[in-house]
Write a protein that holds these residues in place. Structure first.
Motif, mmCIF file in Angstrom:
data_model
loop_
_atom_site.group_PDB
_atom_site.id
_atom_site.type_symbol
_atom_site.label_atom_id
_atom_site.label_comp_id
_atom_site.label_asym_id
_atom_site.label_seq_id
_atom_site.Cartn_x
_atom_site.Cartn_y
_atom_site.Cartn_z
ATOM 1 N N ALA A 68 -0.656 18.138 -8.246
ATOM 2 C CA ALA A 68 0.452 17.125 -8.274
ATOM 3 C C ALA A 68 0.200 16.517 -6.255
ATOM 4 O O ALA A 68 0.770 15.125 -5.921
ATOM 5 C CB ALA A 68 1.214 16.692 -8.946
ATOM 6 N N ALA A 69 1.223 17.317 -5.267
ATOM 7 C CA ALA A 69 1.114 17.036 -4.359
ATOM 8 C C ALA A 69 0.325 16.836 -3.633
ATOM 9 O O ALA A 69 0.979 15.920 -2.745
ATOM 10 C CB ALA A 69 2.120 18.323 -3.717
ATOM 11 N N ILE A 70 -0.593 17.880 -3.809
ATOM 12 C CA ILE A 70 -1.978 17.117 -3.029
ATOM 13 C C ILE A 70 -2.460 16.193 -4.002
ATOM 14 O O ILE A 70 -3.103 15.087 -2.438
ATOM 15 C CB ILE A 70 -3.152 18.649 -3.851
ATOM 16 C CG1 ILE A 70 -2.853 19.912 -3.031
ATOM 17 C CG2 ILE A 70 -4.974 18.427 -3.160
ATOM 18 C CD1 ILE A 70 -3.272 21.033 -3.309
ATOM 19 N N ALA A 71 -2.287 15.558 -4.567
ATOM 20 C CA ALA A 71 -3.290 14.549 -5.203
ATOM 21 C C ALA A 71 -2.188 12.935 -4.232
ATOM 22 O O ALA A 71 -2.432 12.570 -3.975
ATOM 23 C CB ALA A 71 -2.978 14.000 -7.241
ATOM 24 N N GLY A 72 -0.618 13.589 -4.855
ATOM 25 C CA GLY A 72 0.182 12.432 -3.928
ATOM 26 C C GLY A 72 -0.402 12.215 -2.318
ATOM 27 O O GLY A 72 -0.547 10.784 -1.661
ATOM 28 N N THR A 73 -0.304 13.313 -1.759
ATOM 29 C CA THR A 73 -1.314 13.516 -0.379
ATOM 30 C C THR A 73 -2.534 12.915 -0.184
ATOM 31 O O THR A 73 -3.298 11.947 0.842
ATOM 32 C CB THR A 73 -1.496 14.572 0.451
ATOM 33 O OG1 THR A 73 0.279 15.308 0.431
ATOM 34 C CG2 THR A 73 -1.751 15.108 2.021
ATOM 35 N N ALA A 92 1.024 -1.052 -0.070
ATOM 36 C CA ALA A 92 0.297 -0.132 0.225
ATOM 37 C C ALA A 92 1.016 1.230 0.211
ATOM 38 O O ALA A 92 0.456 1.825 -0.715
ATOM 39 C CB ALA A 92 -0.848 0.371 1.440
ATOM 40 N N LEU A 93 1.674 1.241 0.860
ATOM 41 C CA LEU A 93 2.832 2.607 0.671
ATOM 42 C C LEU A 93 3.676 3.176 -0.549
ATOM 43 O O LEU A 93 3.927 3.589 -0.757
ATOM 44 C CB LEU A 93 4.010 2.558 2.412
ATOM 45 C CG LEU A 93 3.341 2.435 3.838
ATOM 46 C CD1 LEU A 93 4.420 2.449 4.725
ATOM 47 C CD2 LEU A 93 2.492 3.522 3.918
ATOM 48 N N GLY A 94 4.113 1.714 -1.076
ATOM 49 C CA GLY A 94 4.693 1.885 -2.177
ATOM 50 C C GLY A 94 4.239 1.577 -2.718
ATOM 51 O O GLY A 94 4.319 2.992 -4.049
ATOM 52 N N VAL A 95 2.634 1.881 -4.192
ATOM 53 C CA VAL A 95 1.416 2.383 -4.967
ATOM 54 C C VAL A 95 1.527 2.797 -4.374
ATOM 55 O O VAL A 95 1.183 4.421 -5.214
ATOM 56 C CB VAL A 95 0.517 1.076 -4.899
ATOM 57 C CG1 VAL A 95 -0.640 1.757 -5.714
ATOM 58 C CG2 VAL A 95 0.958 -0.333 -4.732
ATOM 59 N N ALA A 96 1.390 3.950 -3.048
ATOM 60 C CA ALA A 96 1.177 4.920 -2.552
ATOM 61 C C ALA A 96 2.015 5.646 -3.611
ATOM 62 O O ALA A 96 1.952 7.324 -3.763
ATOM 63 C CB ALA A 96 0.127 5.827 -1.406
ATOM 64 N N ALA A 97 3.074 5.633 -3.424
ATOM 65 C CA ALA A 97 4.786 6.767 -3.463
ATOM 66 C C ALA A 97 4.931 6.595 -4.662
ATOM 67 O O ALA A 97 4.949 7.172 -5.427
ATOM 68 C CB ALA A 97 5.339 5.743 -2.731
#
Length: 624
Positions: A191-196, A160-165
């Motif tokens: 892009a930063a907001i979407a990543g968060t 989950a962490l890897g896919v999000a990163a």
């Protein structure tokens, strides 16, 4: 919370189906519930897996349709259509697959193992390519949530962490072609907001998964405890000597234990006099049987049955169908209906317990009197039920009689000790008088004295033997059955000549049994005395037989005569129970107790010999 990245620390070897979410502690109840532990509860994770794969297939088909339409309109590339078609085929294939099982394939614990490459990573790669190759005005940013959600729900925490990163890096990749001065632009901020949001989605999905796992673990434990409670209650209810019946206001039986079925079918009650207990009943109090709350047991059993029926696994009233067909059931149902009709559905206090003596018809013009206690119960849904505790009045009288007999036995034993010395003095005085050359009238009186002294002596000896039965030897010698029986029968015949009235039919000459010869003599003499007292005077009216049956030897003493009355038959082997006025009622009781000391059994049956009906007492002895 353990956030170590070591797969060995994250996933215990006993995990099954797929690893728990990244917020579920390895080895915890939630993790075990999520994994399923290989039990039947794996059906829930399997359904969830197929639901997610079905949603994945729908998403792939939607992307395929979108790219096909764009390609037909000249706004897309054919290879994008092929890529979406491959994703749809892959989603359809994974839909029929079972969830990954880390215990069978330890490599799936790693975030880059093949199950996750074919699911979360494949979806992320396709969405990333569409995001980069999409024509202007089309945004695929919201779709990045899907692979993150899929990884958080069904995969390990590192996945989950890897896919999000990885999704965040894909969104931030266009910034690499820009100068640092443009990193504060709107595209970079978006892009930063979407990543968060991707990391927040992974965290929230993990939390929900953990709660679901905990709920599943609690539900599994509750179900196991309920099944265990139901099983224990059934065992307890089956062992109760009281009849327990649960029925509703319409007279439909929900539950009936074996004792209730025996009572309503007219079968004799099963009771052991040596385990008698006081029959105490108190209005308004819970009826107990052997220290067990019969009402609580019956209510719990019915609650478990109702829960089972709610699952569709049983038919209402199935447990009580046999008693519903009995002639006695309409009487009980009518009484319960009248009582429950007067019970309000919203009572401020529990309804009082009602007691009543009923004469239940058993068919063939027979009646059985029972003592019934009715406990009304009103459920939360407003349904009115009744728990009936049935007890045969004959069984109550039998228990009280057994208790009285036990008390009388102890008193009689004490009296017997006091009688022996005066009795010996009377016998000695009678013998001295007989030496003085008495007249015929005096000799007749002395004979009467001697006969009654012998009778009293036998009674005293029987009473004392009933109080303290001799113990069996630690290792009794093996004796030949037929040879020993022959000697005993011949000795008895010398004292009680029978002629052709008694037939001795040996049939087990090779059999050897572990029995003390003197104790076997006492058993056989008691049976022969009873046969001599009750058999007819016809030739062959008494038969002594031996035969082999399996690993046992059977000794049968049969006597031609009328059938024993049912009231007498129920007390045949009880102490002081006899229909003969000159019998102490201890012979059969002593004989059975002696047999039990050698793992043998003494029973009664009605059987035929040479087309003549008679009563047979059978001693079943294990072969040496």
């Amino acid at each position: 919370m353990n956030t170590a990245a070591s797969p060995k620390a994250e996933y215990p070897a006993d995990a099954t189906d797929f690893a728990p979410s990244w917020v579920v502690a390895p080895g915890s109840a939630a993790a075990e519930a999520w994994a399923g532990n290989g039990h039947d509860d794996d059906a829930m994770p399997l359904r969830r897996w197929r639901l997610l794969m079905a949603a994945r297939l729908l998403l792939a088909l939607a992307l395929l349709a979108l790219q096909w339409h764009a390609w037909r309109a000249g706004n897309g590339a054919g290879w994008l259509v092929a890529m979406c078609g491959a994703l749809a085929l892959l989603a359809a294939a994974t839909l029929v697959f079972r969830p990954p099982r880390p215990t069978q394939t330890p490599s799936v614990r790693r975030p880059l193992s093949w199950p996750w490459v074919l699911t979360a990573w494949s979806d992320l790669a396709v969405i990333a390519v569409l995001h980069w190759a999409a024509p202007g005005g089309v945004s695929f940013v919201p779709l990045f949530v899907w692979p993150v959600l899929l990884a958080a729900v069904v995969g390990p925490r590192l996945l989950a962490l890897g896919v999000a990163a990885a999704g965040t890096l894909v969104l931030l990749a266009p910034l690499w072609r820009q100068t640092p001065a443009n990193w504060g632009s709107g595209d970079a901020l978006q892009a930063a907001i979407a990543g968060t949001g991707l990391f927040a989605t992974a965290w929230l999905a993990g939390q929900l998964t953990a709660r679901l796992g905990s709920a599943q673990a609690a539900a599994r434990r509750s179900r196991q405890l309920a099944e265990l409670h139901s099983h224990v209650n059934r065992i307890i209810a089956a062992g109760l000597s009281e009849g327990v019946v649960v029925l509703d206001a319409q007279g439909h039986p929900w539950y009936a234990n074996p004792a209730a079925q025996r009572i309503l079918h007219g079968e004799p009650a099963r009771s052991d006099p040596s385990e008698a207990r006081p029959a105490a009943s108190s209005a308004g109090a819970h009826a107990t049987a052997g220290g067990v709350d019969a009402v609580g047991v019956a209510t719990a059993a019915v609650a478990a049955d109702q829960a089972t029926r709610n699952d569709g696994a049983a038919t209402p009233g199935l447990a009580g169908l046999p008693v519903r067909q009995t002639p006695a059931w309409p009487v009980l149902a009518h009484w319960v209906h009248d009582v429950l009709s007067a019970v309000p559905t919203a009572a401020a206090a529990p309804a009082p317990v009602l007691e009543r003596t009923l004469d239940l018809p058993l068919g063939e013009r027979r009646l059985r009197r029972i003592h019934a206690r009715l406990h009304p119960i009103v459920t939360d849904a407003g349904d009115r039920l009744a728990v009936l505790l049935l007890e045969d009045t004959h069984a109550i009288e039998q228990r009280l009689r057994t208790e009285r007999l036990a008390t009388m036995g102890r008193v009689t034993a004490a009296v017997a000790h006091e009688i022996r010395n005066p009795l010996a003095a009377i016998a000695q005085a009678s013998a001295l008088l007989a030496e003085d050359d008495p007249s015929p009238a005096q000799r007749q009186l002395l004979a009467i004295i001697e006969q009654n002294v012998q009778r009293l002596d036998r009674t005293v000896n029987d009473v004392l033997e009933a109080v303290r039965l001799p113990a069996a030897p630690e290792a009794p010698l093996a004796i030949p059955l037929d040879a020993t029986i022959t000697a005993i029968v011949q000795d008895w015949l010398r004292q009680h000549p029978q002629g052709e009235r008694l037939h001795w039919l040996p049939g087990a000459w090779e059999a050897r049994i572990a029995f003390d010869p003197e104790h076997l003599r006492r058993v056989l003499v008691n049976l022969l005395d009873n046969a001599d007292r009750h058999a007819s005077a016809a030739l062959g009216a008494i038969r002594v037989e031996t035969r082999l049956l399996g690993g046992h030897a059977l000794l049968t003493v049969w006597s031609e005569g009328p059938d024993i009355a049912p009231t007498v038959r129920e007390h045949l082997f009880e102490p002081f129970a006899s229909a003969h006025p000159r019998s102490s009622g201890l012979g059969l009781y002593l004989s059975r107790e002696l047999c039990r000391r050698y793992h043998a059994d003494l029973g009664y049956e009605r059987s035929l010999r040479a087309q003549r009906a008679g009563n047979a007492f059978v001693v079943r002895m294990p072969l040496r």
